[in-house]
Design an enzyme around this catalytic site. Structure first.
Site, PDB file in Angstrom:
ATOM      1  N   GLY A  53       0.882  -1.198   0.422  1.00  0.00           N
ATOM      2  CA  GLY A  53      -0.195   0.255  -0.271  1.00  0.00           C
ATOM      3  C   GLY A  53       0.230   1.214  -0.004  1.00  0.00           C
ATOM      4  CB  CYS A  80       5.291  -4.400   0.586  1.00  0.00           C
ATOM      5  SG  CYS A  80       5.756  -3.046   0.645  1.00  0.00           S
ATOM      6  CE1 TYR A  81       0.117   0.667   5.463  1.00  0.00           C
ATOM      7  CE2 TYR A  81      -0.578  -0.670   5.005  1.00  0.00           C
ATOM      8  CZ  TYR A  81      -0.536   0.458   5.698  1.00  0.00           C
ATOM      9  OH  TYR A  81      -2.028   1.603   6.596  1.00  0.00           O
ATOM     10  CG  HIS A 167       6.594  -5.463  -4.258  1.00  0.00           C
ATOM     11  ND1 HIS A 167       5.128  -5.387  -3.610  1.00  0.00           N
ATOM     12  CD2 HIS A 167       7.316  -4.333  -4.111  1.00  0.00           C
ATOM     13  CE1 HIS A 167       4.532  -4.135  -3.384  1.00  0.00           C
ATOM     14  NE2 HIS A 167       6.366  -3.061  -2.863  1.00  0.00           N
ATOM     15  CD  GLU A 169       3.443  -8.012  -6.356  1.00  0.00           C
ATOM     16  OE1 GLU A 169       3.952  -8.449  -5.248  1.00  0.00           O
ATOM     17  OE2 GLU A 169       3.165  -6.570  -5.255  1.00  0.00           O
ATOM     18  N   GLY A 223     -17.810 -10.030 -29.358  1.00  0.00           N
ATOM     19  CA  GLY A 223     -16.523 -10.051 -28.583  1.00  0.00           C
ATOM     20  C   GLY A 223     -16.936 -12.181 -28.322  1.00  0.00           C
ATOM     21  CG  ASP A 225     -15.114 -10.701 -22.556  1.00  0.00           C
ATOM     22  OD1 ASP A 225     -14.150 -11.210 -22.767  1.00  0.00           O
ATOM     23  OD2 ASP A 225     -15.872  -9.059 -22.091  1.00  0.00           O
ATOM     24  CE  LYS A 364     -11.008  -9.529 -24.055  1.00  0.00           C
ATOM     25  NZ  LYS A 364     -11.675  -8.772 -23.866  1.00  0.00           N
TER      26      LYS A 364
END
Ligand code: XMP
Length: 508
Positions: A53, A80-81, A167, A169, A223, A225, A364
């Site tokens: 954060g 982290c935070y 991090h 990620e 589309g 989706d 997606k």
């Protein structure tokens, strides 16, 4: 379904954490940091991750955590935070050491632990913090450090609580995914079962349960989706599904034919093809204000769905291709406003129909995998996103038949050349915009006074942010020459070099 929940404390990378977990084949979802502890417990997550954060735990506006979360007997990883919050909440010390760390940093492991099991003793990790944990809470062992962070990793294996200052990620932490895997598989005891096949099986079962024997309609846009949502529902309820494809005349070249061909001929899904080009053009006649255009188109969609639902008796459900990213967006308070106008292209909010949203748990790229598994043709699986209001919001000023033709031809040329250059899949979107201005040119020996075409091409992960694509000059040259030579009414081509934010991807 095994779930790991990520509590969002406002880091830039919160969404990425959930994504990485899902890449490890464990279902993960981002939830607001202040979701009540009882609600979290009720979902029976296998693990919790506290995101980073932007603030300090000592800031007046610091986002806090309900310490009961650590009493749930669910493994928690603070990043982290998130690690600093955990420390602060459990009686350790977070210090403003004045030694901030940003960017690549060397991490050294000091003892064995769960998070870095089987990983090198020294490794690069990516840091972005000012405060540091200097004294871990009781029961925690520091297991790794950097030059500026004496406690860069801490573990309490008994309570299965973990903190990491870097991090995992981001791609700049090369062993980041391994660290997450250690948390998921060794601490949380998850199994990697979240696969395309399981997504399909789970959603088909859930749709059957929700819908029973009732009739269902699906607004099909062509589309990926809505097409994938329709195929999943078709698999679940067969001919009780009717797809409604509205050709509002604002589609791209050959688009209607491709959709009809796939659904009517290939999948044999019951399909109502509503041809209503003239109606939309009449309604849009003289309208130049973007929001008004969207409103008119959205309302007309609603009227069409209402009429079709009435015609097909006993229709109780409407299928919608809402994605996980849409859910996250509407869940994160400040993104909600941006999204509201996007729903215009076919979401009948005031209809008396219950929604069926089989994709609301997936991203997606996962939708594309499901679509391919369900046999959707490649050209639809990889279709770039296209807004519900169609070309109307790429024509600045009034939408007329003549201006639609200009844009459609120019857009077709751009698509053709982007594909020829092998770039179609690499771009989030590439399209043309027709502004409401004209400029002077010279063709042969004559003066022209005609429209410009603007090329808009962007790269993006989720459309929340986007960068303008660095298209090769040769491609731009070919597209410009072809558009000016082949499209009557155009004498100039320009390139949009704006990122989002502060611009948006579409022009209206
Ligand atoms: P913006 O222009 O806000 O667009 O950066 C973000 C993404 O959303 C798409 N978009 C829409 N999609 N109905 C849709 O289904 C809409 O009304 C709509 N408006 C924008 C846009 O193409 C981009 O991918």
């Amino acid at each position: 379904m095994e779930t790991v929940l990520v509590l969002d404390f406002g880091a830039q990378y919160s969404q990425l954490i959930a994504r990485r977990v899902r890449e490890c084949r464990v279902y993960s979802e981002l939830i607001p940091y202040d979701t009540p502890v009882d609600d979290i417990a009720a979902r029976k997550p296998k693990g919790l991750i506290l995101s980073g954060g932007p603030t300090s735990v000592y800031a007046d506006d610091a986002l806090s955590i309900d310490p009961r979360i650590f009493e749930l007997d669910i493994p928690v990883l603070g990043i982290c935070y998130g690690m600093q919050l955990m420390t602060h909440a459990l009686g350790g010390t977070v210090t403003k050491t004045g030694n901030s760390e940003f960017g690549k940093t060397e991490l050294r492991l000091s003892r064995e632990g769960i998070l870095f099991d089987d990983l090198p003793e020294r490794q690069t990790c990516w840091m972005s913090h000012r405060d540091s944990v200097t004294d871990p809470p009781a029961g925690f062992e520091p297991t790794g450090s950097t030059d500026s962070s004496p406690v860069a990793v801490m573990e309490n294996p008994g309570r299965r609580l973990f903190g990491i200052q870097c991090h995992p990620e981001v791609v700049h932490t090369p062993h980041g995914t391994d660290i997450l895997k250690n948390f998921l598989f060794n601490a949380c005891d998850c199994s990697p079962t979240w696969t395309v096949v399981s997504i399909i099986e789970d959603s088909v079962a859930a749709i059957r349960e929700q819908v029973g024997d009732h009739k269902v309609i699906c607004g099909l846009s062509g589309g990926v989706d809505s097409s994938t949502a329709a195929l999943l529902v078709y698999r679940a309820v067969g001919d009780n599904l009717t797809c409604i494809f509205v050709d509002h005349g604002l589609l791209r070249m050959n688009e209607a034919e491709q959709v009809i061909d796939a659904f009517e001929n290939h999948f044999r899904v019951p399909l109502v093809h509503v041809r209503t080009q003239e109606k939309f053009l009449t309604l849009l006649s003289g309208v130049t204000e973007p929001e008004q255009k969207r409103k008119i188109i959205g309302e007309q969609f609603i009227r069409i769905f209402e009429a079709e639902a009435q015609r097909l008796e006993d229709t109780r459900f409407l299928v919608q291709g809402t994605l996980y990213s849409d859910v996250i967006e509407s869940g994160t308070r400040d993104a909600a406003r941006i999204k509201s106008h996007h729903n215009v292209g076919g979401l009948p909010v005031d209809m008396d129909l219950e929604l069926v949203e089989p994709l609301r748990n997936i991203f997606k790229d996962e939708v594309r995998n499901v679509a391919a598994e369900l046999g959707l043709p490649d050209n639809m699986v990889w279709r770039q996103p296209f807004p519900g209001p169609g070309l109307a919001i790429r024509i600045i000023g009034e939408v007329t038949q003549e201006r639609l033709e200009i844009l459609r031809k120019a857009d077709f040329i751009l698509q053709e050349e982007v594909r020829r250059a092998g770039l179609y899949r690499k771009l989030w979107q590439s399209f043309c915009v027709l502004p409401a201005i004209r400029s002077v040119g010279v063709m042969g020996d004559s003066r022209t006074y005609a429209y410009p075409i603007v090329i808009r091409a962007v790269t993006s992960e989720d459309a929340m942010t986007a960068d303008w694509a660095r298209l090769p000059y040769e491609l731009l040259e070919t597209v410009s020459n072809r558009i000016i030579n082949e499209v009557d009414g155009v004498n100039r081509v320009a390139l949009d070099i704006s990122s989002k934010p502060p611009s948006t991807i579409e022009w209206e």
